[in-house]
Design a protein around this motif. Structure first.
Motif, mmCIF file in Angstrom:
data_model
loop_
_atom_site.group_PDB
_atom_site.id
_atom_site.type_symbol
_atom_site.label_atom_id
_atom_site.label_comp_id
_atom_site.label_asym_id
_atom_site.label_seq_id
_atom_site.Cartn_x
_atom_site.Cartn_y
_atom_site.Cartn_z
ATOM 1 N N ASP A 1 0.835 -1.215 0.000
ATOM 2 C CA ASP A 1 0.000 0.000 0.000
ATOM 3 C C ASP A 1 0.863 1.256 0.000
ATOM 4 O O ASP A 1 0.593 2.211 -0.733
ATOM 5 C CB ASP A 1 -0.923 0.041 1.217
ATOM 6 C CG ASP A 1 -2.106 -0.906 1.126
ATOM 7 O OD1 ASP A 1 -2.332 -1.492 0.047
ATOM 8 O OD2 ASP A 1 -2.804 -1.059 2.152
ATOM 9 N N GLU A 2 1.888 1.259 0.841
ATOM 10 C CA GLU A 2 2.781 2.419 0.917
ATOM 11 C C GLU A 2 3.509 2.640 -0.405
ATOM 12 O O GLU A 2 3.669 3.775 -0.848
ATOM 13 C CB GLU A 2 3.785 2.246 2.062
ATOM 14 C CG GLU A 2 3.141 2.333 3.430
ATOM 15 C CD GLU A 2 4.101 2.068 4.584
ATOM 16 O OE1 GLU A 2 5.282 1.727 4.342
ATOM 17 O OE2 GLU A 2 3.663 2.204 5.736
ATOM 18 N N LEU A 3 3.930 1.558 -1.041
ATOM 19 C CA LEU A 3 4.580 1.656 -2.346
ATOM 20 C C LEU A 3 3.624 2.280 -3.362
ATOM 21 O O LEU A 3 3.990 3.211 -4.080
ATOM 22 C CB LEU A 3 5.025 0.264 -2.810
ATOM 23 C CG LEU A 3 5.710 0.191 -4.175
ATOM 24 C CD1 LEU A 3 7.068 0.875 -4.130
ATOM 25 C CD2 LEU A 3 5.864 -1.262 -4.606
ATOM 26 N N ALA A 4 2.396 1.790 -3.390
ATOM 27 C CA ALA A 4 1.404 2.285 -4.348
ATOM 28 C C ALA A 4 1.032 3.743 -4.084
ATOM 29 O O ALA A 4 0.647 4.455 -5.003
ATOM 30 C CB ALA A 4 0.156 1.404 -4.303
ATOM 31 N N LYS A 5 1.183 4.179 -2.851
ATOM 32 C CA LYS A 5 0.878 5.573 -2.515
ATOM 33 C C LYS A 5 2.047 6.512 -2.803
ATOM 34 O O LYS A 5 1.967 7.704 -2.521
ATOM 35 C CB LYS A 5 0.464 5.677 -1.050
ATOM 36 C CG LYS A 5 -0.902 5.077 -0.789
ATOM 37 C CD LYS A 5 -1.291 5.159 0.650
ATOM 38 C CE LYS A 5 -2.664 4.517 0.861
ATOM 39 N NZ LYS A 5 -3.011 4.417 2.261
ATOM 40 N N GLY A 6 3.148 5.955 -3.327
ATOM 41 C CA GLY A 6 4.264 6.788 -3.736
ATOM 42 C C GLY A 6 5.323 7.042 -2.677
ATOM 43 O O GLY A 6 6.231 7.850 -2.876
ATOM 44 N N LYS A 7 5.254 6.345 -1.590
ATOM 45 C CA LYS A 7 6.244 6.520 -0.526
ATOM 46 C C LYS A 7 7.607 6.047 -1.025
ATOM 47 O O LYS A 7 7.711 5.029 -1.697
ATOM 48 C CB LYS A 7 5.809 5.706 0.705
ATOM 49 C CG LYS A 7 6.498 6.101 1.983
ATOM 50 C CD LYS A 7 5.804 5.414 3.165
ATOM 51 C CE LYS A 7 6.368 5.937 4.465
ATOM 52 N NZ LYS A 7 5.699 5.316 5.623
ATOM 53 N N PRO A 8 8.686 6.778 -0.713
ATOM 54 C CA PRO A 8 10.014 6.356 -1.151
ATOM 55 C C PRO A 8 10.433 5.029 -0.514
ATOM 56 O O PRO A 8 10.074 4.733 0.626
ATOM 57 C CB PRO A 8 10.930 7.479 -0.671
ATOM 58 C CG PRO A 8 10.054 8.576 -0.201
ATOM 59 C CD PRO A 8 8.692 8.021 0.028
ATOM 60 N N MET A 9 11.209 4.243 -1.259
ATOM 61 C CA MET A 9 11.630 2.919 -0.779
ATOM 62 C C MET A 9 12.392 3.001 0.539
ATOM 63 O O MET A 9 12.212 2.139 1.399
ATOM 64 C CB MET A 9 12.492 2.210 -1.831
ATOM 65 C CG MET A 9 11.697 1.669 -2.998
ATOM 66 S SD MET A 9 10.440 0.460 -2.554
ATOM 67 C CE MET A 9 11.445 -0.977 -2.268
ATOM 68 N N ASP A 10 13.211 4.017 0.733
ATOM 69 C CA ASP A 10 13.973 4.097 1.987
ATOM 70 C C ASP A 10 13.064 4.321 3.194
ATOM 71 O O ASP A 10 13.408 3.947 4.307
ATOM 72 C CB ASP A 10 15.073 5.164 1.917
ATOM 73 C CG ASP A 10 14.540 6.573 1.745
ATOM 74 O OD1 ASP A 10 13.501 6.756 1.080
ATOM 75 O OD2 ASP A 10 15.175 7.496 2.280
ATOM 76 N N LYS A 11 11.872 4.868 2.978
ATOM 77 C CA LYS A 11 10.905 5.041 4.068
ATOM 78 C C LYS A 11 10.083 3.766 4.253
ATOM 79 O O LYS A 11 9.697 3.441 5.380
ATOM 80 C CB LYS A 11 9.963 6.205 3.776
ATOM 81 C CG LYS A 11 10.657 7.538 3.627
ATOM 82 C CD LYS A 11 11.142 8.045 4.943
ATOM 83 C CE LYS A 11 11.705 9.443 4.747
ATOM 84 N NZ LYS A 11 12.528 9.863 5.854
ATOM 85 N N ILE A 12 9.808 3.067 3.160
ATOM 86 C CA ILE A 12 9.038 1.813 3.248
ATOM 87 C C ILE A 12 9.856 0.753 3.967
ATOM 88 O O ILE A 12 9.344 0.064 4.854
ATOM 89 C CB ILE A 12 8.648 1.320 1.831
ATOM 90 C CG1 ILE A 12 7.691 2.310 1.164
ATOM 91 C CG2 ILE A 12 8.027 -0.083 1.906
ATOM 92 C CD1 ILE A 12 7.443 2.023 -0.306
ATOM 93 N N LEU A 13 11.121 0.634 3.609
ATOM 94 C CA LEU A 13 12.001 -0.372 4.211
ATOM 95 C C LEU A 13 12.659 0.210 5.450
ATOM 96 O O LEU A 13 13.844 0.461 5.485
ATOM 97 C CB LEU A 13 13.052 -0.834 3.182
ATOM 98 C CG LEU A 13 12.493 -1.310 1.849
ATOM 99 C CD1 LEU A 13 13.620 -1.754 0.936
ATOM 100 C CD2 LEU A 13 11.467 -2.426 2.040
ATOM 101 N N ARG A 14 11.870 0.406 6.427
ATOM 102 C CA ARG A 14 12.254 1.045 7.687
ATOM 103 C C ARG A 14 13.651 0.672 8.051
ATOM 104 O O ARG A 14 14.218 0.300 8.821
ATOM 105 C CB ARG A 14 11.247 0.684 8.750
ATOM 106 C CG ARG A 14 9.900 1.347 8.453
ATOM 107 C CD ARG A 14 8.739 0.421 8.804
ATOM 108 N NE ARG A 14 7.480 1.088 8.681
ATOM 109 C CZ ARG A 14 6.804 1.167 7.554
ATOM 110 N NH1 ARG A 14 7.247 0.639 6.469
ATOM 111 N NH2 ARG A 14 5.642 1.788 7.526
#
Length: 115
Positions: free
Chosen positions: A102-115
């Motif tokens: 969901d976070e990926l699809a919402k445009g969140k940067p990968m470095d923020k998704i992969l805590r």
């Protein structure tokens, strides 16, 4: 008590939906794979092998080489439920993955998704 239907569903049947959701929002399959590898510890080759075997979602998670210890930092709502409040461990792992996609699809940067 019967298992939730998602547990017995082949991961290979759910995976294309994750990819489609990401691609629909301009993201790439490679990013979906990176999220799955980060969460589960599978290498790309191992991930592809698991997809080919068409194992169920529960087994896919149970056989994960190393669930990421930072996954407990994943918080938020998926399907109207707070991920951090899900008590059943397998369902929580599934929802962690759902939340990351969901976070990926919402445009969140990968470095923020992969805590």
């Amino acid at each position: 008590m019967t298992k939730h239907r998602i547990y017995t569903m082949p991961f290979a049947k759910v995976y294309p939906h994750y990819v489609a959701k990401a691609e629909k929002k301009g993201r790439m399959k490679a990013e979906v794979d990176e999220i799955i590898r980060w969460l589960t510890g599978y290498s790309q080759e191992e991930l592809e092998a698991q997809l080919e075997k068409e194992i169920d979602f529960e087994t896919f998670l149970a056989e994960a080489p190393q669930l990421n210890s930072s996954r407990s930092l994943i918080e938020g709502v998926v399907c109207g439920i707070l991920v951090e409040d899900i008590e059943e461990s397998t369902m929580r792992e599934i929802r962690y993955l759902d939340k990351l996609i969901d976070e990926l699809a919402k445009g969140k940067p990968m470095d923020k998704i992969l805590r």
